[in-house]
Design a protein around this motif. Structure first.
Motif, mmCIF file in Angstrom:
data_model
loop_
_atom_site.group_PDB
_atom_site.id
_atom_site.type_symbol
_atom_site.label_atom_id
_atom_site.label_comp_id
_atom_site.label_asym_id
_atom_site.label_seq_id
_atom_site.Cartn_x
_atom_site.Cartn_y
_atom_site.Cartn_z
ATOM 1 N N ALA A 124 55.752 49.239 41.394
ATOM 2 C CA ALA A 124 56.515 49.306 42.646
ATOM 3 C C ALA A 124 57.556 48.188 42.699
ATOM 4 C CB ALA A 124 55.555 49.197 43.828
ATOM 5 N N PRO A 125 58.660 48.441 43.430
ATOM 6 C CA PRO A 125 59.016 49.647 44.163
ATOM 7 C C PRO A 125 59.691 50.671 43.262
ATOM 8 C CG PRO A 125 60.702 48.002 44.502
ATOM 9 C CD PRO A 125 59.650 47.347 43.641
ATOM 10 N N LEU A 126 59.807 51.902 43.777
ATOM 11 C CA LEU A 126 60.518 52.926 43.040
ATOM 12 C C LEU A 126 62.009 52.612 43.016
ATOM 13 C CD1 LEU A 126 58.777 56.167 44.343
ATOM 14 C CD2 LEU A 126 58.144 54.716 42.405
ATOM 15 N N ARG A 127 62.632 52.789 41.854
ATOM 16 C CA ARG A 127 64.044 52.437 41.676
ATOM 17 C C ARG A 127 64.807 53.601 41.055
ATOM 18 N NH1 ARG A 127 61.532 47.429 38.817
ATOM 19 N NH2 ARG A 127 59.752 48.775 39.299
ATOM 20 N N PRO A 128 65.269 54.523 41.889
ATOM 21 C CA PRO A 128 66.005 55.670 41.355
ATOM 22 C C PRO A 128 67.191 55.231 40.502
ATOM 23 C CG PRO A 128 65.496 55.998 43.676
ATOM 24 C CD PRO A 128 65.131 54.577 43.356
ATOM 25 N N GLY A 129 67.355 55.901 39.382
ATOM 26 C CA GLY A 129 68.482 55.638 38.497
ATOM 27 C C GLY A 129 68.205 54.616 37.420
ATOM 28 N N ASP A 130 67.261 53.710 37.645
ATOM 29 C CA ASP A 130 66.924 52.692 36.646
ATOM 30 C C ASP A 130 65.801 53.193 35.748
ATOM 31 O OD1 ASP A 130 68.755 51.011 37.805
ATOM 32 O OD2 ASP A 130 67.268 49.906 38.980
ATOM 33 N N THR A 131 65.937 53.000 34.441
ATOM 34 C CA THR A 131 64.860 53.370 33.527
ATOM 35 C C THR A 131 63.779 52.301 33.584
ATOM 36 O OG1 THR A 131 66.388 54.554 32.064
ATOM 37 C CG2 THR A 131 64.254 53.897 31.141
ATOM 38 N N ILE A 132 62.579 52.708 33.955
ATOM 39 C CA ILE A 132 61.476 51.781 34.189
ATOM 40 C C ILE A 132 60.383 51.995 33.146
ATOM 41 C CG2 ILE A 132 59.691 51.067 35.829
ATOM 42 C CD1 ILE A 132 62.586 50.363 36.629
ATOM 43 N N LEU A 133 59.909 50.888 32.569
ATOM 44 C CA LEU A 133 58.784 50.941 31.644
ATOM 45 C C LEU A 133 57.499 50.964 32.464
ATOM 46 C CD1 LEU A 133 58.078 50.818 28.572
ATOM 47 C CD2 LEU A 133 57.741 48.353 28.901
ATOM 48 N N LEU A 134 56.716 52.022 32.297
ATOM 49 C CA LEU A 134 55.477 52.147 33.041
ATOM 50 C C LEU A 134 54.453 51.116 32.577
ATOM 51 C CD1 LEU A 134 54.994 56.038 33.118
ATOM 52 C CD2 LEU A 134 56.162 54.573 34.777
ATOM 53 N N THR A 135 53.494 50.844 33.432
ATOM 54 C CA THR A 135 52.375 49.970 33.085
ATOM 55 C C THR A 135 51.196 50.825 32.636
ATOM 56 O OG1 THR A 135 53.049 48.331 34.730
ATOM 57 C CG2 THR A 135 50.767 48.230 33.955
ATOM 58 N N ARG A 136 50.673 50.528 31.455
ATOM 59 C CA ARG A 136 49.480 51.231 30.976
ATOM 60 C C ARG A 136 48.270 50.554 31.606
ATOM 61 N NH1 ARG A 136 45.691 51.689 26.615
ATOM 62 N NH2 ARG A 136 45.688 53.755 25.629
ATOM 63 N N VAL A 137 47.582 51.258 32.469
ATOM 64 C CA VAL A 137 46.506 50.666 33.251
ATOM 65 C C VAL A 137 45.181 50.684 32.509
ATOM 66 C CG1 VAL A 137 45.197 50.837 35.407
ATOM 67 C CG2 VAL A 137 47.655 51.311 35.400
ATOM 68 N N GLN A 138 44.822 51.831 31.945
ATOM 69 C CA GLN A 138 43.528 51.925 31.268
ATOM 70 C C GLN A 138 43.488 53.157 30.375
ATOM 71 O OE1 GLN A 138 41.634 53.394 35.323
ATOM 72 N NE2 GLN A 138 40.000 53.229 33.808
#
Length: 290
Positions: free
Chosen positions: A180-194
């Motif tokens: 968070a927060p959501l950012r439209p238009g920006d390429t975001i690297l997800l977090t690997r939780v488990q």
């Protein structure tokens, strides 16, 4: 590694856990309708809260960037273009909060060959079922920290946190979170939780859909043959002690790829068409969770 993961590792079926929480048997399934012909490859399902009795669904790869409004019997009540969106491989849909109130989140995350460096989620204000087009959609480009992943399951908690579960085709079944927060238009690297499981032992146990209950207490994840139930605690999925899964009647669904919690806690499942374009069933799954 947390205690519950080895019990969960062989598949989505956990048969050796003990404890008080879980499913109070019996769970029951009832076929209540069939998916309309316009949605021959129904790949996602979301239940509306603003329009009781309405479900949102869509086709997967190669389909138009369209949403379909249906009821639980499968009657087609509306079809609308998602403005500004493109359907590369739509695989799931979820309802969640957003600045506009309730939004639909569409996971354009299918990747059968693990080649997509950038996938996407579309966010659009929930339309009226009789609309012909939505408001302009926000595009949320995403990348996975461990490389391209085939993902068909998306869920959103009541706070608006966005989670994805990989299918298990090219790597472990894993939970990812959009930071968070959501950012439209920006390429975001997800977090690997488990990691939830290594490669499933059978293709039938690959993950095809997920949803969170409206109160956020439960997360249901489905494969082609079963539905598994979890608690979401501190952004982690905790399998319930035995029994944690419900095996789905076989071969009731030709290719089951959709699941949605309704506002009353009932779970609805939908399937792609079967051989010779036989319509996929819509099934109501009733489980009492304690």
């Amino acid at each position: 590694m947390p205690r519950f993961l080895p019990c969960f590792a062989a598949s989505l079926l956990c048969v050796a856990c003990t404890g008080e929480a879980g499913i109070v048997p019996p769970c029951t399934t009832t076929i209540v309708g069939t998916v309309p012909a316009a949605v021959g490859e129904a790949s996602g399902l979301a239940a509306s809260r603003a329009h009781p009795g309405i479900f949102w669904t869509h086709n997967d790869s190669g389909g138009d960037a369209d949403l379909f409004a249906i009821d639980s019997a499968g009657r087609l009540l509306g079809r609308m273009r998602v403005t500004g969106a493109h359907n590369v491989d739509w695989e799931d849909i979820a309802l969640g909060p957003c600045p506009a109130g309730d939004c639909l989140y569409i996971a354009d995350t299918g990747d059968n060959h693990a080649r997509r460096e950038i996938a996407a989620i579309y966010r659009v204000a929930e339309p009226s079922p009789d609309a012909t087009a939505t408001a302009p959609a926000d595009r949320l480009p995403i990348a996975f920290p461990d490389g391209p992943r085939d993902v068909e399951a998306l869920f959103i908690d009541p706070a608006g946190n966005l989670f994805l579960v990989s299918k298990g085709t090219h790597g472990p079944i894993a939970l990812y979170r959009y930071p968070a927060p959501l950012r439209p238009g920006d390429t975001i690297l997800l977090t690997r939780v488990q990691e939830l499981a290594p490669h499933p032992p059978l293709p039938t146990r690959r993950v095809t859909a997920a949803d969170a209950s409206p109160d956020g207490r439960w997360v249901a994840i489905r494969t082609y043959i079963e539905v598994a139930f979890f608690r979401l605690l501190d952004d982690r999925l905790v399998p319930l002690p035995d029994p944690t899964t419900f095996p789905l009647p076989n071969p009731a669904e030709p290719q089951g790829e959709a699941l949605a919690f309704r506002h009353d806690g009932a779970i609805f499942l939908a399937s792609e068409n079967g051989p010779h374009d036989a319509p996929g069933p819509i099934t109501r799954l009733a489980c009492r969770l304690r």
